[in-house]
Design a protein around this motif. Structure first.
Motif, PDB file in Angstrom:
ATOM      1  N   VAL A  24      13.995  48.018  54.218  1.00  0.00           N
ATOM      2  CA  VAL A  24      12.843  48.897  54.430  1.00  0.00           C
ATOM      3  C   VAL A  24      12.202  48.491  55.747  1.00  0.00           C
ATOM      4  O   VAL A  24      11.901  47.314  55.958  1.00  0.00           O
ATOM      5  N   GLU A  25      12.020  49.465  56.622  1.00  0.00           N
ATOM      6  CA  GLU A  25      11.317  49.231  57.888  1.00  0.00           C
ATOM      7  C   GLU A  25       9.849  49.576  57.677  1.00  0.00           C
ATOM      8  O   GLU A  25       9.519  50.598  57.089  1.00  0.00           O
ATOM      9  N   VAL A  26       8.979  48.709  58.173  1.00  0.00           N
ATOM     10  CA  VAL A  26       7.535  48.911  58.050  1.00  0.00           C
ATOM     11  C   VAL A  26       6.952  49.045  59.447  1.00  0.00           C
ATOM     12  O   VAL A  26       7.250  48.248  60.327  1.00  0.00           O
ATOM     13  N   SER A  27       6.115  50.058  59.640  1.00  0.00           N
ATOM     14  CA  SER A  27       5.455  50.223  60.938  1.00  0.00           C
ATOM     15  C   SER A  27       3.983  50.581  60.725  1.00  0.00           C
ATOM     16  O   SER A  27       3.597  51.063  59.667  1.00  0.00           O
ATOM     17  N   ASP A  28       3.197  50.331  61.756  1.00  0.00           N
ATOM     18  CA  ASP A  28       1.781  50.725  61.802  1.00  0.00           C
ATOM     19  C   ASP A  28       0.961  50.193  60.628  1.00  0.00           C
ATOM     20  O   ASP A  28       0.104  50.900  60.089  1.00  0.00           O
ATOM     21  N   ALA A  29       1.195  48.943  60.232  1.00  0.00           N
ATOM     22  CA  ALA A  29       0.447  48.349  59.113  1.00  0.00           C
ATOM     23  C   ALA A  29      -0.968  47.989  59.548  1.00  0.00           C
ATOM     24  O   ALA A  29      -1.160  47.265  60.525  1.00  0.00           O
ATOM     25  N   VAL A  30      -1.942  48.526  58.824  1.00  0.00           N
ATOM     26  CA  VAL A  30      -3.352  48.275  59.151  1.00  0.00           C
ATOM     27  C   VAL A  30      -4.175  48.266  57.860  1.00  0.00           C
ATOM     28  O   VAL A  30      -3.903  49.034  56.936  1.00  0.00           O
ATOM     29  N   CYS A  31      -5.158  47.383  57.798  1.00  0.00           N
ATOM     30  CA  CYS A  31      -6.125  47.355  56.695  1.00  0.00           C
ATOM     31  C   CYS A  31      -7.503  47.592  57.306  1.00  0.00           C
ATOM     32  O   CYS A  31      -7.819  47.049  58.367  1.00  0.00           O
ATOM     33  N   ARG A  32      -8.308  48.372  56.631  1.00  0.00           N
ATOM     34  CA  ARG A  32      -9.663  48.620  57.120  1.00  0.00           C
ATOM     35  C   ARG A  32     -10.521  47.357  56.982  1.00  0.00           C
ATOM     36  O   ARG A  32     -10.339  46.583  56.045  1.00  0.00           O
ATOM     37  N   PRO A  33     -11.476  47.175  57.881  1.00  0.00           N
ATOM     38  CA  PRO A  33     -12.440  46.087  57.699  1.00  0.00           C
ATOM     39  C   PRO A  33     -13.219  46.317  56.396  1.00  0.00           C
ATOM     40  O   PRO A  33     -13.403  47.471  55.981  1.00  0.00           O
ATOM     41  N   THR A  34     -13.642  45.238  55.755  1.00  0.00           N
ATOM     42  CA  THR A  34     -14.434  45.409  54.534  1.00  0.00           C
ATOM     43  C   THR A  34     -15.860  45.809  54.917  1.00  0.00           C
ATOM     44  O   THR A  34     -16.452  45.218  55.822  1.00  0.00           O
ATOM     45  N   PRO A  35     -16.396  46.821  54.234  1.00  0.00           N
ATOM     46  CA  PRO A  35     -17.787  47.203  54.495  1.00  0.00           C
ATOM     47  C   PRO A  35     -18.727  46.069  54.090  1.00  0.00           C
ATOM     48  O   PRO A  35     -18.413  45.288  53.189  1.00  0.00           O
ATOM     49  N   ASN A  36     -19.870  45.969  54.743  1.00  0.00           N
ATOM     50  CA  ASN A  36     -20.852  44.930  54.402  1.00  0.00           C
ATOM     51  C   ASN A  36     -21.180  44.972  52.915  1.00  0.00           C
ATOM     52  O   ASN A  36     -21.485  46.022  52.366  1.00  0.00           O
ATOM     53  N   ARG A  38     -19.244  44.655  50.405  1.00  0.00           N
ATOM     54  CA  ARG A  38     -18.177  45.162  49.529  1.00  0.00           C
ATOM     55  C   ARG A  38     -16.994  44.213  49.569  1.00  0.00           C
ATOM     56  O   ARG A  38     -16.751  43.547  50.566  1.00  0.00           O
ATOM     57  N   ASP A  39     -16.237  44.175  48.485  1.00  0.00           N
ATOM     58  CA  ASP A  39     -15.077  43.288  48.448  1.00  0.00           C
ATOM     59  C   ASP A  39     -13.786  44.062  48.175  1.00  0.00           C
ATOM     60  O   ASP A  39     -12.892  43.598  47.497  1.00  0.00           O
ATOM     61  N   LEU A  40     -13.722  45.281  48.708  1.00  0.00           N
ATOM     62  CA  LEU A  40     -12.504  46.063  48.571  1.00  0.00           C
ATOM     63  C   LEU A  40     -12.246  46.837  49.853  1.00  0.00           C
ATOM     64  O   LEU A  40     -13.149  47.096  50.636  1.00  0.00           O
ATOM     65  N   THR A  41     -10.965  47.171  50.047  1.00  0.00           N
ATOM     66  CA  THR A  41     -10.583  47.935  51.227  1.00  0.00           C
ATOM     67  C   THR A  41      -9.210  48.544  51.009  1.00  0.00           C
ATOM     68  O   THR A  41      -8.502  48.186  50.072  1.00  0.00           O
ATOM     69  N   GLY A  42      -8.840  49.444  51.906  1.00  0.00           N
ATOM     70  CA  GLY A  42      -7.530  50.090  51.851  1.00  0.00           C
ATOM     71  C   GLY A  42      -6.636  49.624  52.991  1.00  0.00           C
ATOM     72  O   GLY A  42      -7.118  49.285  54.072  1.00  0.00           O
ATOM     73  N   SER A  59       1.152  42.034  47.103  1.00  0.00           N
ATOM     74  CA  SER A  59       0.239  40.909  46.865  1.00  0.00           C
ATOM     75  C   SER A  59      -0.204  40.364  48.218  1.00  0.00           C
ATOM     76  O   SER A  59       0.454  40.574  49.233  1.00  0.00           O
ATOM     77  N   THR A  60      -1.328  39.664  48.196  1.00  0.00           N
ATOM     78  CA  THR A  60      -1.864  39.060  49.406  1.00  0.00           C
ATOM     79  C   THR A  60      -2.794  37.917  49.030  1.00  0.00           C
ATOM     80  O   THR A  60      -3.500  37.999  48.019  1.00  0.00           O
ATOM     81  N   PRO A  61      -2.811  36.862  49.825  1.00  0.00           N
ATOM     82  CA  PRO A  61      -3.791  35.807  49.570  1.00  0.00           C
ATOM     83  C   PRO A  61      -5.210  36.256  49.929  1.00  0.00           C
ATOM     84  O   PRO A  61      -6.173  35.589  49.573  1.00  0.00           O
ATOM     85  N   ALA A  62      -5.349  37.391  50.599  1.00  0.00           N
ATOM     86  CA  ALA A  62      -6.662  37.883  51.026  1.00  0.00           C
ATOM     87  C   ALA A  62      -7.451  38.568  49.905  1.00  0.00           C
ATOM     88  O   ALA A  62      -8.632  38.860  50.083  1.00  0.00           O
ATOM     89  N   ALA A  63      -6.805  38.828  48.754  1.00  0.00           N
ATOM     90  CA  ALA A  63      -7.498  39.528  47.660  1.00  0.00           C
ATOM     91  C   ALA A  63      -6.956  39.088  46.311  1.00  0.00           C
ATOM     92  O   ALA A  63      -5.770  38.761  46.188  1.00  0.00           O
ATOM     93  N   ALA A  64      -7.817  39.115  45.309  1.00  0.00           N
ATOM     94  CA  ALA A  64      -7.397  38.752  43.954  1.00  0.00           C
ATOM     95  C   ALA A  64      -6.459  39.806  43.362  1.00  0.00           C
ATOM     96  O   ALA A  64      -5.547  39.479  42.609  1.00  0.00           O
ATOM     97  N   THR A  65      -6.679  41.063  43.718  1.00  0.00           N
ATOM     98  CA  THR A  65      -5.887  42.162  43.179  1.00  0.00           C
ATOM     99  C   THR A  65      -5.453  43.095  44.299  1.00  0.00           C
ATOM    100  O   THR A  65      -6.255  43.425  45.176  1.00  0.00           O
ATOM    101  N   SER A  66      -4.189  43.514  44.248  1.00  0.00           N
ATOM    102  CA  SER A  66      -3.641  44.489  45.191  1.00  0.00           C
ATOM    103  C   SER A  66      -2.889  45.528  44.381  1.00  0.00           C
ATOM    104  O   SER A  66      -2.052  45.170  43.549  1.00  0.00           O
ATOM    105  N   LEU A 106      -6.920  46.816  48.186  1.00  0.00           N
ATOM    106  CA  LEU A 106      -7.207  45.400  47.986  1.00  0.00           C
ATOM    107  C   LEU A 106      -8.570  45.288  47.319  1.00  0.00           C
ATOM    108  O   LEU A 106      -9.547  45.841  47.828  1.00  0.00           O
ATOM    109  N   MET A 107      -8.615  44.592  46.193  1.00  0.00           N
ATOM    110  CA  MET A 107      -9.852  44.427  45.443  1.00  0.00           C
ATOM    111  C   MET A 107     -10.152  42.939  45.264  1.00  0.00           C
ATOM    112  O   MET A 107      -9.239  42.134  45.184  1.00  0.00           O
ATOM    113  N   GLN A 108     -11.429  42.625  45.200  1.00  0.00           N
ATOM    114  CA  GLN A 108     -11.886  41.238  45.127  1.00  0.00           C
ATOM    115  C   GLN A 108     -11.357  40.461  46.341  1.00  0.00           C
ATOM    116  O   GLN A 108     -10.753  39.397  46.216  1.00  0.00           O
ATOM    117  N   VAL A 109     -11.603  41.042  47.526  1.00  0.00           N
ATOM    118  CA  VAL A 109     -11.213  40.407  48.778  1.00  0.00           C
ATOM    119  C   VAL A 109     -11.920  39.055  48.860  1.00  0.00           C
ATOM    120  O   VAL A 109     -13.124  38.958  48.607  1.00  0.00           O
TER     121      VAL A 109
END
Length: 143
Positions: A24-36, A38-42, A59-66, A106-109
């Motif tokens: 699988v090729e992955v391109s243009d990977a980006v996550c939005r900054p977390t809003p002040n 808030r502990d979730l983002t897309g 999964s990610t070490p940056a969040a408890a749930t993905s 990403l939840m519980q960032v």
């Protein structure tokens, strides 16, 4: 003479097997900054599989749930829910995860994500070996 020829044949077969392994090729990977406050983002990206496959978890070490999420509109109301069976990746077709559509939630960032940071995302597929992607933190391109 037979031994070197046999060794070359084995190497050729191994190379062909590796070339035929699903990927699988992955391109243009980006996550939005977390809003002040808030502990979730897309997170968004484009995935292109060499064979029919399925993204089954993230999964990610940056969040408890993905979770892999889908967006839909029902009765004029936009709803978001986890894609429990994962995301289908048809062979050779670019599958976009984008704002207002399918995405990674990403939840519980664990710490605020700011523009310029990176987020490591471990992607698990049905057939392809798992891969880790470094997503930049920023605003996704608008299509």
């Amino acid at each position: 003479m037979r031994l070197p020829a046999l060794a070359l044949l084995c190497l050729g077969v191994a190379a062909c097997q590796d070339a035929a392994a699903p990927s699988v090729e992955v391109s243009d990977a980006v996550c939005r900054p977390t809003p002040n406050g808030r502990d979730l983002t897309g997170c968004y990206m484009t995935l292109t599989a060499t064979t029919d496959d399925r993204l089954i978890s993230v999964s990610t070490p940056a969040a408890a749930t993905s979770e892999i999420h889908e967006m839909s509109t029902e009765g004029g109301i936009m709803t978001m829910r986890e894609m429990v069976g994962g995301l289908s990746l048809p062979a050779g077709q670019a599958t976009s995860l984008q704002p207002g559509g399918n995405h990674i939630m990403l939840m519980q960032v664990t710490a605020p994500l700011a523009e310029g940071d990176t987020v490591e995302l471990a992607l698990t597929f049905e057939d392809t070996a798992p891969i880790t992607v470094s997503a930049r933190v920023g605003n996704p391109a608008v299509n």
